[in-house]
Scaffold this motif. Structure first.
Motif, PDB file in Angstrom:
ATOM      1  N   ASP A   1       0.827  -1.200   0.000  1.00 25.01           N
ATOM      2  CA  ASP A   1       0.000   0.000   0.000  1.00 25.01           C
ATOM      3  C   ASP A   1       0.869   1.261   0.000  1.00 25.01           C
ATOM      4  O   ASP A   1       2.102   1.184  -0.111  1.00 25.01           O
ATOM      5  CB  ASP A   1      -0.991  -0.005   1.177  1.00 25.01           C
ATOM      6  N   GLU A   2       0.247   2.404   0.110  1.00 24.85           N
ATOM      7  CA  GLU A   2       0.947   3.689   0.006  1.00 24.85           C
ATOM      8  C   GLU A   2       1.981   3.888   1.113  1.00 24.85           C
ATOM      9  O   GLU A   2       2.916   4.677   0.946  1.00 24.85           O
ATOM     10  CB  GLU A   2      -0.065   4.833   0.035  1.00 24.85           C
ATOM     11  N   ASP A   3       1.818   3.178   2.218  1.00 22.96           N
ATOM     12  CA  ASP A   3       2.777   3.294   3.318  1.00 22.96           C
ATOM     13  C   ASP A   3       3.857   2.224   3.267  1.00 22.96           C
ATOM     14  O   ASP A   3       4.677   2.128   4.185  1.00 22.96           O
ATOM     15  CB  ASP A   3       2.030   3.204   4.662  1.00 22.96           C
ATOM     16  N   GLY A   4       3.844   1.407   2.212  1.00 28.48           N
ATOM     17  CA  GLY A   4       4.841   0.353   2.077  1.00 28.48           C
ATOM     18  C   GLY A   4       4.491  -0.915   2.821  1.00 28.48           C
ATOM     19  O   GLY A   4       5.311  -1.841   2.883  1.00 28.48           O
ATOM     20  N   ARG A   5       3.276  -0.989   3.373  1.00 28.74           N
ATOM     21  CA  ARG A   5       2.875  -2.190   4.102  1.00 28.74           C
ATOM     22  C   ARG A   5       2.597  -3.323   3.116  1.00 28.74           C
ATOM     23  O   ARG A   5       1.982  -3.122   2.068  1.00 28.74           O
ATOM     24  CB  ARG A   5       1.627  -1.931   4.941  1.00 28.74           C
ATOM     25  N   ARG A   6       3.027  -4.521   3.458  1.00 33.01           N
ATOM     26  CA  ARG A   6       2.887  -5.683   2.583  1.00 33.01           C
ATOM     27  C   ARG A   6       1.619  -6.474   2.909  1.00 33.01           C
ATOM     28  O   ARG A   6       1.250  -6.642   4.072  1.00 33.01           O
ATOM     29  CB  ARG A   6       4.128  -6.587   2.739  1.00 33.01           C
ATOM     30  N   TYR A   7       0.973  -6.975   1.854  1.00 33.17           N
ATOM     31  CA  TYR A   7      -0.227  -7.797   1.987  1.00 33.17           C
ATOM     32  C   TYR A   7      -0.070  -9.063   1.160  1.00 33.17           C
ATOM     33  O   TYR A   7       0.444  -9.025   0.034  1.00 33.17           O
ATOM     34  CB  TYR A   7      -1.473  -7.050   1.486  1.00 33.17           C
ATOM     35  N   LEU A   8      -0.540 -10.169   1.686  1.00 31.99           N
ATOM     36  CA  LEU A   8      -0.581 -11.418   0.927  1.00 31.99           C
ATOM     37  C   LEU A   8      -1.818 -11.387   0.042  1.00 31.99           C
ATOM     38  O   LEU A   8      -2.942 -11.281   0.527  1.00 31.99           O
ATOM     39  CB  LEU A   8      -0.641 -12.618   1.882  1.00 31.99           C
ATOM     40  N   ASP A   9      -1.619 -11.481  -1.265  1.00 29.80           N
ATOM     41  CA  ASP A   9      -2.718 -11.378  -2.215  1.00 29.80           C
ATOM     42  C   ASP A   9      -3.272 -12.760  -2.523  1.00 29.80           C
ATOM     43  O   ASP A   9      -2.676 -13.525  -3.270  1.00 29.80           O
ATOM     44  CB  ASP A   9      -2.229 -10.697  -3.491  1.00 29.80           C
ATOM     45  N   ALA A  10      -4.431 -13.066  -1.985  1.00 28.69           N
ATOM     46  CA  ALA A  10      -5.077 -14.354  -2.234  1.00 28.69           C
ATOM     47  C   ALA A  10      -6.266 -14.212  -3.169  1.00 28.69           C
ATOM     48  O   ALA A  10      -7.113 -15.105  -3.238  1.00 28.69           O
ATOM     49  CB  ALA A  10      -5.522 -14.986  -0.915  1.00 28.69           C
ATOM     50  N   PHE A  11      -6.327 -13.106  -3.904  1.00 30.37           N
ATOM     51  CA  PHE A  11      -7.407 -12.867  -4.866  1.00 30.37           C
ATOM     52  C   PHE A  11      -6.863 -12.686  -6.283  1.00 30.37           C
ATOM     53  O   PHE A  11      -7.526 -13.000  -7.268  1.00 30.37           O
ATOM     54  CB  PHE A  11      -8.221 -11.644  -4.439  1.00 30.37           C
ATOM     55  N   ALA A  12      -5.644 -12.191  -6.397  1.00 27.79           N
ATOM     56  CA  ALA A  12      -4.930 -12.066  -7.683  1.00 27.79           C
ATOM     57  C   ALA A  12      -5.707 -11.279  -8.721  1.00 27.79           C
ATOM     58  O   ALA A  12      -5.774 -11.669  -9.885  1.00 27.79           O
ATOM     59  CB  ALA A  12      -4.564 -13.446  -8.219  1.00 27.79           C
ATOM     60  N   GLY A  13      -6.294 -10.170  -8.301  1.00 26.64           N
ATOM     61  CA  GLY A  13      -7.012  -9.338  -9.257  1.00 26.64           C
ATOM     62  C   GLY A  13      -8.152 -10.075  -9.920  1.00 26.64           C
ATOM     63  O   GLY A  13      -8.353  -9.974 -11.132  1.00 26.64           O
ATOM     64  N   ILE A  14      -8.913 -10.834  -9.141  1.00 26.71           N
ATOM     65  CA  ILE A  14     -10.008 -11.701  -9.596  1.00 26.71           C
ATOM     66  C   ILE A  14      -9.450 -12.821 -10.479  1.00 26.71           C
ATOM     67  O   ILE A  14      -9.722 -12.908 -11.685  1.00 26.71           O
ATOM     68  CB  ILE A  14     -11.123 -10.926 -10.329  1.00 26.71           C
ATOM     69  N   ALA A  15      -8.636 -13.656  -9.901  1.00 29.33           N
ATOM     70  CA  ALA A  15      -8.096 -14.857 -10.565  1.00 29.33           C
ATOM     71  C   ALA A  15      -7.370 -14.513 -11.870  1.00 29.33           C
ATOM     72  O   ALA A  15      -7.405 -15.285 -12.822  1.00 29.33           O
ATOM     73  CB  ALA A  15      -9.211 -15.867 -10.831  1.00 29.33           C
ATOM     74  N   THR A  16      -6.710 -13.382 -11.897  1.00 28.89           N
ATOM     75  CA  THR A  16      -6.069 -12.905 -13.125  1.00 28.89           C
ATOM     76  C   THR A  16      -4.550 -13.051 -13.109  1.00 28.89           C
ATOM     77  O   THR A  16      -3.947 -13.495 -14.094  1.00 28.89           O
ATOM     78  CB  THR A  16      -6.441 -11.429 -13.371  1.00 28.89           C
ATOM     79  N   VAL A  17      -3.925 -12.671 -12.010  1.00 32.22           N
ATOM     80  CA  VAL A  17      -2.464 -12.715 -11.931  1.00 32.22           C
ATOM     81  C   VAL A  17      -2.043 -14.147 -11.637  1.00 32.22           C
ATOM     82  O   VAL A  17      -2.148 -14.621 -10.511  1.00 32.22           O
ATOM     83  CB  VAL A  17      -1.941 -11.756 -10.836  1.00 32.22           C
ATOM     84  N   CYS A  18      -1.585 -14.865 -12.666  1.00 34.18           N
ATOM     85  CA  CYS A  18      -1.244 -16.272 -12.469  1.00 34.18           C
ATOM     86  C   CYS A  18       0.246 -16.469 -12.175  1.00 34.18           C
ATOM     87  O   CYS A  18       0.612 -17.249 -11.302  1.00 34.18           O
ATOM     88  CB  CYS A  18      -1.674 -17.113 -13.661  1.00 34.18           C
ATOM     89  N   CYS A  19       1.106 -15.765 -12.878  1.00 30.47           N
ATOM     90  CA  CYS A  19       2.552 -15.945 -12.675  1.00 30.47           C
ATOM     91  C   CYS A  19       3.071 -15.229 -11.439  1.00 30.47           C
ATOM     92  O   CYS A  19       4.126 -15.579 -10.902  1.00 30.47           O
ATOM     93  CB  CYS A  19       3.324 -15.420 -13.884  1.00 30.47           C
ATOM     94  N   GLY A  20       2.352 -14.203 -11.003  1.00 27.75           N
ATOM     95  CA  GLY A  20       2.811 -13.361  -9.908  1.00 27.75           C
ATOM     96  C   GLY A  20       2.879 -11.922 -10.387  1.00 27.75           C
ATOM     97  O   GLY A  20       3.127 -11.644 -11.562  1.00 27.75           O
ATOM     98  N   HIS A  21       2.643 -10.993  -9.474  1.00 29.96           N
ATOM     99  CA  HIS A  21       2.672  -9.579  -9.827  1.00 29.96           C
ATOM    100  C   HIS A  21       4.046  -9.183 -10.366  1.00 29.96           C
ATOM    101  O   HIS A  21       5.080  -9.510  -9.779  1.00 29.96           O
ATOM    102  CB  HIS A  21       2.340  -8.719  -8.602  1.00 29.96           C
ATOM    103  N   CYS A  22       4.029  -8.476 -11.483  1.00 28.55           N
ATOM    104  CA  CYS A  22       5.256  -7.925 -12.080  1.00 28.55           C
ATOM    105  C   CYS A  22       6.340  -8.986 -12.249  1.00 28.55           C
ATOM    106  O   CYS A  22       7.517  -8.741 -11.958  1.00 28.55           O
ATOM    107  CB  CYS A  22       5.789  -6.758 -11.246  1.00 28.55           C
ATOM    108  N   HIS A  23       5.944 -10.160 -12.724  1.00 25.12           N
ATOM    109  CA  HIS A  23       6.942 -11.206 -12.956  1.00 25.12           C
ATOM    110  C   HIS A  23       7.988 -10.677 -13.941  1.00 25.12           C
ATOM    111  O   HIS A  23       7.639 -10.172 -15.018  1.00 25.12           O
ATOM    112  CB  HIS A  23       6.279 -12.461 -13.513  1.00 25.12           C
ATOM    113  N   PRO A  24       9.266 -10.784 -13.611  1.00 25.19           N
ATOM    114  CA  PRO A  24      10.303 -10.155 -14.451  1.00 25.19           C
ATOM    115  C   PRO A  24      10.310 -10.623 -15.900  1.00 25.19           C
ATOM    116  O   PRO A  24      10.557  -9.824 -16.812  1.00 25.19           O
ATOM    117  CB  PRO A  24      11.613 -10.525 -13.739  1.00 25.19           C
ATOM    118  N   ASP A  25      10.011 -11.888 -16.158  1.00 22.55           N
ATOM    119  CA  ASP A  25      10.006 -12.386 -17.536  1.00 22.55           C
ATOM    120  C   ASP A  25       8.873 -11.765 -18.352  1.00 22.55           C
ATOM    121  O   ASP A  25       9.040 -11.428 -19.525  1.00 22.55           O
ATOM    122  CB  ASP A  25       9.873 -13.908 -17.557  1.00 22.55           C
ATOM    123  N   VAL A  26       7.712 -11.626 -17.711  1.00 23.05           N
ATOM    124  CA  VAL A  26       6.560 -11.040 -18.401  1.00 23.05           C
ATOM    125  C   VAL A  26       6.786  -9.543 -18.617  1.00 23.05           C
ATOM    126  O   VAL A  26       6.528  -9.007 -19.699  1.00 23.05           O
ATOM    127  CB  VAL A  26       5.263 -11.281 -17.605  1.00 23.05           C
TER     128      VAL A  26
END
Length: 478
Positions: A93-118
């Motif tokens: 978030d804006e304060d740098g706090r980390r969250y575990l994402d168990a929703f993945a943008g409605i089952a969209t992010v499969c490889c992981g957020h900002c995967h370097p290869d993608v």
């Protein structure tokens, strides 16, 4: 030196005074507070820190949103989350706090957020060519179509690229009607297929349907293994489709569309034996079978790359989006060469479908799924997570059902297990509690009482433990 001593002494005296006052409280309340203070789960370590955020605050963004964006938009949580950074299975978030994402943008992010290869594939293509349309040749669209076709069974090997799942389902139903010459489409109650004219007609939840003309669609009994009248007997539910054909149509139909696991509908997996029986009835009536893999495709279910494969069927048309691009706006329709020919009767064109940046990113997604064996991870970790959630069900009566497979799991909350009364307000409270402890989950189902657990496929067992422990604590606080 004396000042430091007096400060320490004051702290000790205050602690003793607090303890003395605490004794006067009820023993049960004090025990609960101590327990909650000592067992708050700890998020797994992660070797990444986002750069400082200097953008507008959540309050400023909300002010602009209310003034300039659609009033139909809604937010999760009492205090909406301002997400500014993401890395693999985590958001910040804006304060740098980390969250575990168990929703993945409605089952969209499969490889992981900002995967370097993608990210690298997208950047490299963007530097070279952002857009050209398909009236010119470009290798990106052809390479991705070839790779996608290699993942399909049977003769499913012709690809039409779109911009979303809604658009893919619109195209699929139009193709079925053109190919068969029949207008009747059958879908399942509780399904969600999009929010445009045709796909909204196929959607069967009043929550997502406006009062506009929607024609040519029949909604069959939902093979719901939790609330359905026939439990897990798929063949009995399938008889309703045959009756719709016999009594509600001319006896000929254009097609049948379904999700093998209903996403918006609350992660509802269709009863075993249902799809084979229905596909047989539909084809006998001259129709085509459409598999909506928008949420459940691309290795998410773990046991198979496509969720329909678990039912032992091969569709005539497959639609997909979401996981296809790891967050890039892209969808696709895959069908046979024979069926694909119907679009040559007139001019079918899509300006952005097959955009080189999107297809280059999509190809990178497929390669990451294979290289990092994310389907296997979805199966192993998803099975582990489901077992842990089942254990939670034994502990908390409010959990009526745990279902799904792989990284597509549902947890339904009810206030009465016998009556299966939806726990509508309770789930909101638990969601907010989990967010405060650093876990983000989705919510769905017709009654809005089902947790949708659809994390990135790079999720680990440690992440699963953290999620379940947080959910456990939040449920204990109800």
């Amino acid at each position: 030196m004396m000042r430091r001593f007096l400060s320490r002494r004051l702290i000790v005296l205050n602690s003793h005074e607090g303890l003395r006052r605490g004794i006067s409280r009820s023993a049960a309340a004090t025990a609960t507070e101590v327990e909650n203070a000592t067992i708050t789960p700890k998020m797994p370590p992660f070797d990444y820190a986002p750069p400082p955020y200097n953008g507008p605050s959540a309050a400023d963004i909300m002010k602009k949103r209310l003034e300039f964006l659609s009033p139909s938009l809604f937010c999760f949580y009492k205090k909406p989350l301002n997400v500014v950074d993401g890395k693999m299975q985590y958001l910040f978030d804006e304060d740098g706090r980390r969250y575990l994402d168990a929703f993945a943008g409605i089952a969209t992010v499969c490889c992981g957020h900002c995967h370097p290869d993608v990210v690298e594939a997208i950047i490299n293509q963007t530097k070279r060519l952002q857009h050209s349309t398909v009236v010119y040749l470009n290798h990106a669209i052809a390479d991705f179509a070839e790779a996608l076709a290699s993942k399909m069974p049977g003769d499913l090997k012709v690809v039409f690229f779109t911009n979303s799942g809604t658009e893919a389902n619109e195209l699929a139903m139009m193709m079925a009607r053109l190919y068969t010459g029949s207008q009747d489409i059958i879908s399942i109650r509780n399904s969600y297929h999009g929010n445009a004219a045709g796909s909204m007609g196929a959607t069967a939840q009043s929550n997502w349907k406006f009062n506009v003309i929607q024609t040519g669609v029949h909604h069959a009994l939902n093979p719901d293994q939790y609330r359905g009248v026939f439990g897990s007997d798929g063949a009995k539910y399938a008889k309703d489709v045959q009756e719709i054909i016999d009594f509600g149509t001319s006896g000929r139909v254009g097609g049948f569309i379904s999700e093998a696991i209903q996403g918006v509908g609350g992660i509802m997996e269709l009863a075993p034996g249902y799809l084979p029986a229905v596909y047989k009835s539909i084809r006998k009536a001259g129709g085509l079978c459409i598999a909506d893999e928008v949420q459940s495709g691309f290795a998410r279910t773990g046991s198979h790359f496509w969720s329909f494969e678990a039912h032992g069927v091969v569709p005539d048309i497959v639609t997909m989006a979401k996981g296809i691009g790891n967050g890039i706006p892209i969808g696709a329709v895959v069908t046979t060469p024979e069926i694909a020919e119907v679009l040559t009767r007139r001019s079918y064109f899509n300006t952005f479908g097959g955009n080189p940046v999107c297809t280059a990113g999509g190809l990178a997604v497929l390669r990451v799924l294979e290289k990092e064996r994310l389907q296997e991870n979805a199966f192993v970790v998803g099975s582990y997570l489901k077992d842990r959630l089942k254990g939670l069900q034994e502990k908390h009566d409010i959990i009526g059902d745990v279902r799904g497979r792989g990284m597509m799991l549902g947890v339904e909350l009810v206030t009465d297990r016998q009556l299966k009364t939806p726990a509508k307000s309770e789930i909101l409270h638990v969601m907010n509690q989990m967010k405060e402890m650093g876990v983000l989950v989705g919510k769905g189902g017709f009654y809005g009482n089902v947790f949708r657990v659809t994390p990135p496929l790079c999720f680990t067992k440690e992440d699963s433990d953290f999620l379940v422990d947080v959910m456990d604590l939040a449920l204990s606080r109800l």
